[in-house]
Design a protein around this motif. Structure first.
Motif, PDB file in Angstrom:
ATOM      1  N   ASP A 145     -58.158  59.008 -40.015  1.00  0.00           N
ATOM      2  CA  ASP A 145     -59.490  59.180 -39.414  1.00  0.00           C
ATOM      3  C   ASP A 145     -59.439  59.376 -37.893  1.00  0.00           C
ATOM      4  O   ASP A 145     -60.267  58.825 -37.170  1.00  0.00           O
ATOM      5  N   VAL A 146     -58.471  60.172 -37.452  1.00  0.00           N
ATOM      6  CA  VAL A 146     -58.378  60.496 -36.026  1.00  0.00           C
ATOM      7  C   VAL A 146     -59.481  61.479 -35.651  1.00  0.00           C
ATOM      8  O   VAL A 146     -60.112  61.362 -34.606  1.00  0.00           O
ATOM      9  N   VAL A 147     -59.719  62.435 -36.526  1.00  0.00           N
ATOM     10  CA  VAL A 147     -60.815  63.397 -36.345  1.00  0.00           C
ATOM     11  C   VAL A 147     -61.620  63.414 -37.640  1.00  0.00           C
ATOM     12  O   VAL A 147     -61.114  63.068 -38.707  1.00  0.00           O
ATOM     13  N   PRO A 148     -62.875  63.826 -37.564  1.00  0.00           N
ATOM     14  CA  PRO A 148     -63.673  63.906 -38.795  1.00  0.00           C
ATOM     15  C   PRO A 148     -63.043  64.880 -39.791  1.00  0.00           C
ATOM     16  O   PRO A 148     -62.450  65.893 -39.406  1.00  0.00           O
ATOM     17  N   ASP A 149     -63.166  64.567 -41.081  1.00  0.00           N
ATOM     18  CA  ASP A 149     -62.594  65.400 -42.139  1.00  0.00           C
ATOM     19  C   ASP A 149     -63.055  66.849 -42.022  1.00  0.00           C
ATOM     20  O   ASP A 149     -62.277  67.770 -42.241  1.00  0.00           O
ATOM     21  N   GLU A 150     -64.319  67.051 -41.686  1.00  0.00           N
ATOM     22  CA  GLU A 150     -64.858  68.409 -41.583  1.00  0.00           C
ATOM     23  C   GLU A 150     -64.094  69.225 -40.541  1.00  0.00           C
ATOM     24  O   GLU A 150     -63.806  70.406 -40.751  1.00  0.00           O
ATOM     25  N   ASP A 151     -63.771  68.599 -39.411  1.00  0.00           N
ATOM     26  CA  ASP A 151     -63.010  69.291 -38.365  1.00  0.00           C
ATOM     27  C   ASP A 151     -61.612  69.645 -38.867  1.00  0.00           C
ATOM     28  O   ASP A 151     -61.138  70.770 -38.675  1.00  0.00           O
ATOM     29  N   ALA A 152     -60.949  68.693 -39.512  1.00  0.00           N
ATOM     30  CA  ALA A 152     -59.591  68.928 -40.011  1.00  0.00           C
ATOM     31  C   ALA A 152     -59.584  70.048 -41.051  1.00  0.00           C
ATOM     32  O   ALA A 152     -58.704  70.915 -41.031  1.00  0.00           O
ATOM     33  N   ILE A 153     -60.560  70.054 -41.938  1.00  0.00           N
ATOM     34  CA  ILE A 153     -60.650  71.100 -42.964  1.00  0.00           C
ATOM     35  C   ILE A 153     -60.885  72.459 -42.316  1.00  0.00           C
ATOM     36  O   ILE A 153     -60.262  73.458 -42.689  1.00  0.00           O
ATOM     37  N   ARG A 154     -61.763  72.499 -41.313  1.00  0.00           N
ATOM     38  CA  ARG A 154     -62.041  73.757 -40.606  1.00  0.00           C
ATOM     39  C   ARG A 154     -60.802  74.255 -39.872  1.00  0.00           C
ATOM     40  O   ARG A 154     -60.458  75.437 -39.937  1.00  0.00           O
ATOM     41  N   TRP A 155     -60.064  73.360 -39.213  1.00  0.00           N
ATOM     42  CA  TRP A 155     -58.848  73.745 -38.495  1.00  0.00           C
ATOM     43  C   TRP A 155     -57.801  74.285 -39.455  1.00  0.00           C
ATOM     44  O   TRP A 155     -57.121  75.263 -39.163  1.00  0.00           O
ATOM     45  N   LYS A 156     -57.675  73.639 -40.617  1.00  0.00           N
ATOM     46  CA  LYS A 156     -56.696  74.105 -41.600  1.00  0.00           C
ATOM     47  C   LYS A 156     -57.055  75.506 -42.087  1.00  0.00           C
ATOM     48  O   LYS A 156     -56.185  76.371 -42.203  1.00  0.00           O
ATOM     49  N   ALA A 157     -58.341  75.748 -42.339  1.00  0.00           N
ATOM     50  CA  ALA A 157     -58.779  77.078 -42.779  1.00  0.00           C
ATOM     51  C   ALA A 157     -58.507  78.111 -41.689  1.00  0.00           C
ATOM     52  O   ALA A 157     -58.045  79.226 -41.979  1.00  0.00           O
ATOM     53  N   GLN A 158     -58.764  77.765 -40.431  1.00  0.00           N
ATOM     54  CA  GLN A 158     -58.504  78.677 -39.320  1.00  0.00           C
ATOM     55  C   GLN A 158     -57.012  78.978 -39.203  1.00  0.00           C
ATOM     56  O   GLN A 158     -56.620  80.119 -38.940  1.00  0.00           O
ATOM     57  N   LEU A 159     -56.205  77.978 -39.404  1.00  0.00           N
ATOM     58  CA  LEU A 159     -54.759  78.165 -39.324  1.00  0.00           C
ATOM     59  C   LEU A 159     -54.257  79.052 -40.462  1.00  0.00           C
ATOM     60  O   LEU A 159     -53.421  79.930 -40.247  1.00  0.00           O
ATOM     61  N   LYS A 160     -54.781  78.841 -41.661  1.00  0.00           N
ATOM     62  CA  LYS A 160     -54.402  79.706 -42.792  1.00  0.00           C
ATOM     63  C   LYS A 160     -54.803  81.152 -42.508  1.00  0.00           C
ATOM     64  O   LYS A 160     -54.043  82.078 -42.783  1.00  0.00           O
ATOM     65  N   GLU A 161     -55.982  81.345 -41.945  1.00  0.00           N
ATOM     66  CA  GLU A 161     -56.443  82.696 -41.611  1.00  0.00           C
ATOM     67  C   GLU A 161     -55.541  83.304 -40.529  1.00  0.00           C
ATOM     68  O   GLU A 161     -55.168  84.473 -40.598  1.00  0.00           O
ATOM     69  N   PHE A 162     -55.162  82.505 -39.556  1.00  0.00           N
ATOM     70  CA  PHE A 162     -54.274  82.974 -38.492  1.00  0.00           C
ATOM     71  C   PHE A 162     -52.942  83.446 -39.066  1.00  0.00           C
ATOM     72  O   PHE A 162     -52.438  84.507 -38.699  1.00  0.00           O
ATOM     73  N   THR A 163     -52.378  82.643 -39.981  1.00  0.00           N
ATOM     74  CA  THR A 163     -51.079  83.022 -40.549  1.00  0.00           C
ATOM     75  C   THR A 163     -51.189  84.242 -41.460  1.00  0.00           C
ATOM     76  O   THR A 163     -50.224  84.975 -41.624  1.00  0.00           O
ATOM     77  N   ARG A 164     -52.355  84.453 -42.073  1.00  0.00           N
ATOM     78  CA  ARG A 164     -52.562  85.679 -42.854  1.00  0.00           C
ATOM     79  C   ARG A 164     -52.645  86.887 -41.922  1.00  0.00           C
ATOM     80  O   ARG A 164     -52.104  87.944 -42.205  1.00  0.00           O
ATOM     81  N   ALA A 165     -53.330  86.707 -40.790  1.00  0.00           N
ATOM     82  CA  ALA A 165     -53.496  87.799 -39.831  1.00  0.00           C
ATOM     83  C   ALA A 165     -52.191  88.110 -39.104  1.00  0.00           C
ATOM     84  O   ALA A 165     -51.954  89.252 -38.705  1.00  0.00           O
TER      85      ALA A 165
END
Length: 122
Positions: A85-105
């Motif tokens: 619980d360092v950051v809210p779950d919503e933030d962590a989920i959003r960051w993970k999605a952004q990172l997956k998109e970055f690696t696809r791009a």
């Protein structure tokens, strides 16, 4: 990224020989120490197998300043702690999605494991 390690410069071999020569009975002491490490590794491995994932201490970020002396001692002994619980779950989920998109791009970005990158050299 190569998985082959380059040999160290010769000066490291010289340093190693110099250090070894400075200790009486160096080889015997190293062999004894290695045996002690292996014995302790067996003990800890058995404990981890018995306890499972709970072997690693876990603490909520908000409770870090409330850790008791025994908890701190255990964390130091184990050498690791999971901080939740360092950051809210919503933030962590959003960051993970952004990172997956970055690696696809940018598929050439260096990361491991290659088929599902989790750690990156950015």
């Amino acid at each position: 990224m190569s998985s082959q390690l380059e040999p160290l410069p010769a000066r490291f071999s010289d340093l190693k020989r110099e250090i070894a020569a400075s200790y009486p009975d160096f080889q015997e002491r190293v062999i004894k120490a290695w045996g002690e490490i292996i014995a302790q590794l067996k003990v800890v491995s058995a404990e981890i197998a018995q306890v499972g994932p709970d072997y690693l201490p876990q603490v909520n970020f908000a409770d870090l300043d409330k850790l008791g002396a025994e908890e701190i001692k255990r964390i130091k002994r184990i050498g690791s702690v999971v901080i939740r619980d360092v950051v809210p779950d919503e933030d962590a989920i959003r960051w993970k999605a952004q990172l997956k998109e970055f690696t696809r791009a940018y598929p050439d970005v260096i990361g491991i494991p290659a088929d599902d990158k989790q750690f990156f050299m950015l």
